[in-house]
Every structure is written in structure tokens, then in C-alpha cells.
Design an enzyme around this catalytic site. Structure first.
Site, PDB file in Angstrom:
ATOM      1  N   CYS A 289     111.169  78.503 -10.050  1.00 49.67           N
ATOM      2  CA  CYS A 289     110.312  77.595  -9.296  1.00 49.67           C
ATOM      3  C   CYS A 289     110.407  76.168  -9.856  1.00 49.67           C
ATOM      4  CB  CYS A 289     108.880  78.121  -9.263  1.00 49.67           C
ATOM      5  SG  CYS A 289     107.900  77.423  -7.912  1.00 49.67           S
TER       6      CYS A 289
ATOM      7  N   HIS B  12     109.325  83.875  -7.595  1.00 43.12           N
ATOM      8  CA  HIS B  12     108.435  84.494  -8.573  1.00 43.12           C
ATOM      9  C   HIS B  12     108.565  86.008  -8.463  1.00 43.12           C
ATOM     10  CE1 HIS B  12     106.451  80.816  -9.765  1.00 43.12           C
ATOM     11  NE2 HIS B  12     106.239  80.498  -8.503  1.00 43.12           N
TER      12      HIS B  12
END
Length: 489
Positions: A337, A434
Site C-alpha cells: 500500500c 493488504h
């Protein structure tokens, strides 16, 4: 089975006293006993978040509690989520969608609290109409007098729904008598009536030594102590607060695969690394110390709520240069991310979503460029990692869009078509995904330069369900469940 009349609410004398974990354990106990429990937290402040099946964002702790209930998570379980972007500002998420950025002063002065509490009650009533009991979690301390007028998560919630409320105190911190007595005495008479029991948490040593302590607390408060729960190391439950990072390892060790997660000021979703921590041969530690980074076999740049600010800090403290140096020396570098964004050539912020800066150079480890925009992506994803055929699962939560060079190699092939992430070579890659490290094929590939063969704990979901059962067993042993049921009936 007869429905329980009152929801259960777990509140605390402070932050990190164990409310989330205890609520998770009670969720599993009620499920085991034939009820249909559901978790609820009116307002969560956390950088650990999760994505529902329909793309809503909610606190990770309530997603964990939903797992303990064997439920698919829903934003009704956490209708208000605050994600701090700085010490003075948070992104406010309501019913899974971004409402906007609010200063701490504006939010806690209650400028939108009336409307928010209406949304909170609507979510609670929707859950209550389908499940029994609702297991409610409070936030922080119940006795923050300067914030009580605009409270939507603690005693205002308890009185509104007539919850059987249990006060949790952390004896490990010391001052347990003062914190319990003071917390209760600072409540209004109406709020005090809601407190039906006390749990002393994280006890170490011979519990019988606290028999007199229980009596003293009961005499002082007039409230029964329902249990003294020992601290445990044999059960692995995801923790909500970043405060828990203080209990994590912060240094490399010999005879292990040393995995350094870069410690960012606004580190988000540190639960991404729980699965990797279970590997017997791995020592996973958090650091922003260049000496410890040099000792690592593998370096991970994690997610961040303030990517530009955190990248600037990595430049100023020498960590950015050290990561680039280690990449050149052949170390494995992974970005997730915000960490993925940092690994690119450039991060642009034309709308000033994160910073007054419009552009910042990245670490130039991947041939990608990121533009931060006003639209937030929240989606669960099924994909295939690298060249492997196994289906993997993950979820995306990010404001930026990342563009790869035309000749760059994507990391993941998406089940619905398209690609995601960037893979420079076997050692260096980045992704928005994630939960990517929860997939065995990814762990095996990541550790393949250091260890041969399959990894342990192949089925992480089964492992987590086992932990919820162990937690339930632990609570049943030390909490008076018969009295708790009577209180709720």
C-alpha cells in the site's frame, strides 16, 4: 433458547486494557453456547481497517470479532471509523464511506456528533433485530470528563441501549484500585447503574493473592468482580491499538530469518504481518534504526495513512537511503500500500489530500508513479500471485492510483481481469493488497531464498478459529459466566 434481554458492553478504565480481545472471547463463548452474537463498536479510532464484501471500510477489530462469531463483517458493526492522518486531523468514515477530513477540535467539540449518534443507533438497531446478543465495545476510558458531553461510544451508548456493562481494568499497569474506583465514581448516577461487573485483566502470578483485592474493589464500588483474567502468551489474537506495537520485537536476532518492518509514524494495518510472525524460522521486528535494518534479511515497507509525511521522515532519519542501499546489495524489499507508493519514482498530490507538497520523489526501486486523488478505493480482491496458479485473497484501501511503465511487470493477476502491483524481480515487489501475506503461496515464495519447502500454519483461517476457541476456554476458566448470563437475562 431464550434470548438474552440486555446487550453486553465491554468498557475500560483506559486504552489498551484488553477490551477488544475480551469482546472477541465473549463473542466466541456466546456462539459456542448456542446464541447468535454480533460485535458492535459505535466509534473506532484506528489505522487498522478492513473492507466488507460490498466495499465498505470498518475497524479491523470488529472484523476479527465477526470472525469469532463466524459472521461476514458489515459496516453496521462499526458505523463510525476515525483514521488519524496527523496529530490534529482525522479522516471520518461513516457507514463504510469517507465523510471527509475533520480537525480533532471540530470533531470532538461535537459539531456533527448529534447526526453521528443517530447513525450509530440506526446501525445498532439493525443488528439487534437480527442477532442476540449484541457484544458492544467501548473506547479508551469511560471517565474522560472533557469529552463526555459529545460521547457516542461509551456510557452514552450504554445508557441508550440499557447494556449490561462490564468495566475492564489492566492490573499490569498498576494503580488498579484507583483506576476502577475513580472511573466508576466519575460517572453520573444513571451511568453508574449500567456498570454490572468488573474484570481485572492481564494478571501475572498467583491469582489467589488477589482474593483480598477483589473484596476491596467490591466494597469500594458495590460492583461484583466477575473475574481476574491472567495475561497469556499461548493465544494469538489480532490487537487493535498501535500501542500494542510496543510489545513487539524491535531488533534482529541470530539463527532466524530477520524481517524488518519499517516503523512509520502513521503505520496502518500492521495486522498484515501477523501471519508471517507465526513462522517458526522468522523473527519479525519493527524498526526505523538503520543499524537494525542492515541486519535484516528482508525489509518490508508497510502501509501508511500519511505516505508523503512518512516518506519525508524516512529521508530525514536516513532510513530511505539505507533501504535503497540494501536493495542494491541484494536484500529482498517488499512494499504494501503506502510502502508500495514509496518504492516508486514519484508520488504526486495535486489536490493536496495529504500534504502541501504537490510532488515528492520516491525511492526509485520500482518503475511506477503514484498520484493521490480524492477517491478512495476499498475493495476485496481475488488474484493469482506472480506466476502461481493458486487463488489468493486480499483487500485494497488506498487514496492513490499507481501507473506502471509500459514494460513493467505486474505482480498479481486479478480474477476479474487486469493486473495489480509491480514486480521488479524475485526480490523486489510492491502491491496495494493488504492481507497478501496471509496467503501460503506468497509466504513460501517470500521465504524461498532462505528456507526450502512448505511453511507452517498453511490454513491461516483455521489457525485463527482455533485461537478464538482457546480464548473462549481461557475466559470460561477465569470469568464467572453464570453471573454474567444472569446479568444479561
Amino acid at each position: 433458547m431464550q434470548a438474552l434481554k440486555h446487550p453486553l458492553m465491554i468498557v475500560g478504565t483506559g486504552s489498551d486494557v484488553g477490551k477488544s480481545v475480551l469482546a472477541t472471547g465473549f463473542c466466541r463463548i456466546f456462539l459456542q453456547d448456542g446464541y447468535r452474537p454480533v460485535p458492535f463498536k459505535a466509534q473506532n479510532m484506528s489505522l487498522n481497517s478492513y473492507v466488507t464484501a460490498d466495499g465498505g471500510e470498518m475497524g479491523r477489530a470488529q472484523a476479527v470479532q465477526a470472525e469469532a462469531c463466524r459472521l461476514e463483517c458489515h459496516t453496521d458493526m462499526n458505523p463510525v471509523l476515525l483514521k488519524p492522518g496527523s496529530d490534529k486531523q482525522s479522516q471520518v468514515i461513516v457507514n463504510g464511506k469517507v465523510l471527509g477530513n475533520y480537525s480533532a477540535g471540530s470533531y470532538f467539540r461535537g459539531e456533527i456528533k448529534g447526526w453521528l449518534f443517530e447513525e450509530v443507533m440506526k446501525a445498532f438497531k439493525r443488528l439487534q433485530s437480527q442477532y442476540n446478543p449484541v457484544v458492544i465495545e467501548g473506547a479508551g476510558s469511560i471517565a474522560e470528563l472533557n469529552l463526555k458531553n459529545n460521547d457516542i461510544v461509551n456510557m452514552r451508548m450504554a445508557t441508550a441501549v440499557n447494556a449490561a456493562t462490564i468495566l475492564v481494568a489492566d492490573i499490569e499497569r498498576g494503580g488498579v484500585f484507583a483506576s476502577v474506583y475513580g472511573s466508576i465514581k466519575l460517572l453520573s448516577p444513571e451511568e453508574r447503574k449500567c456498570i454490572k461487573g468488573i474484570i481485572i485483566n492481564k494478571f501475572r502470578g498467583d491469582i489467589s493473592l488477589f482474593d483480598e483485592g477483589k473484596k476491596i474493589i467490591e466494597e469500594l464500588t458495590g460492583v461484583p468482580v466477575l473475574g481476574v483474567v491472567p495475561a497469556f502468551r499461548h493465544i494469538r489474537i489480532e490487537e487493535e491499538d498501535s500501542v500494542s506495537l510496543a510489545r513487539k520485537a524491535f531488533a534482529a536476532v541470530e539463527d532466524k530469518i530477520n524481517v524488518a518492518v519499517i516503523l512509520l509514524r502513521r503505520l496502518s494495518n500492521f495486522t498484515d504481518f501477523n501471519r508471517l510472525e507465526q513462522e517458526e524460522k522468522v523473527n519479525l521486528f519493527y524498526t526505523n534504526n538503520v543499524e537494525e535494518i542492515r541486519k535484516a534479511d528482508l525489509i518490508i515497507l508497510p502501509g501508511s495513512k500519511s505516505t508523503i509525511a512518512d516518506l519525508n521522515e524516512l529521508r530525514s532519519n536516513g532510513v530511505a537511503d539505507e533501504i535503497v542501499r540494501q536493495a542494491r546489495e541484494g536484500k529482498s524489499i517488499v512494499g504494501i500500500c503506502g510502502g508500495y507508493q514509496m518504492m516508486g519514482r514519484t508520488i504526486r498530490d495535486p489536490h493536496h489530500i495529504e500534504s502541501a507538497l504537490e510532488q515528492l520523489p520516491g525511492l526509485n526501486l520500482l518503475p511506477v508513479e503514484t498520484t493521490i486523488g480524492p477517491e478512495k478505493a476499498t475493495v476485496r480482491t481475488v488474484f493469482k500471485f506472480k506466476y502461481f496458479d493458486e487463488l489468493c485473497h486480499g483487500y485494497e484501501i488506498h487514496m492513490g492510483r499507481t501507473r506502471l511503465d509500459d514494460d513493467a511487470q505486474p505482480l498479481n493477476r486479478l480474477e476479474k481481469g487486469g493486473a495489480e502491483g509491480c514486480c521488479l524481480n524475485q526480490r523486489i515487489w510492491g502491491t496495494y493488497m493488504h492481507g497478501i501475506l496471509d496467503n501460503p503461496v506468497v509466504i513460501e515464495d517470500l521465504l524461498s531464498p532462505f528456507v526450502a519447502g512448505k511453511t507452517a500454519a498453511q490454513n491461516y483461517d483455521a489457525f485463527k478459529q482455533q485461537q478464538y476457541d482457546l480464548l473462549a476456554d481461557h475466559l470460561r476458566k477465569y470469568v464467572d459466566m453464570d453471573t454474567l448470563y444472569k446479568i444479561m437475562e
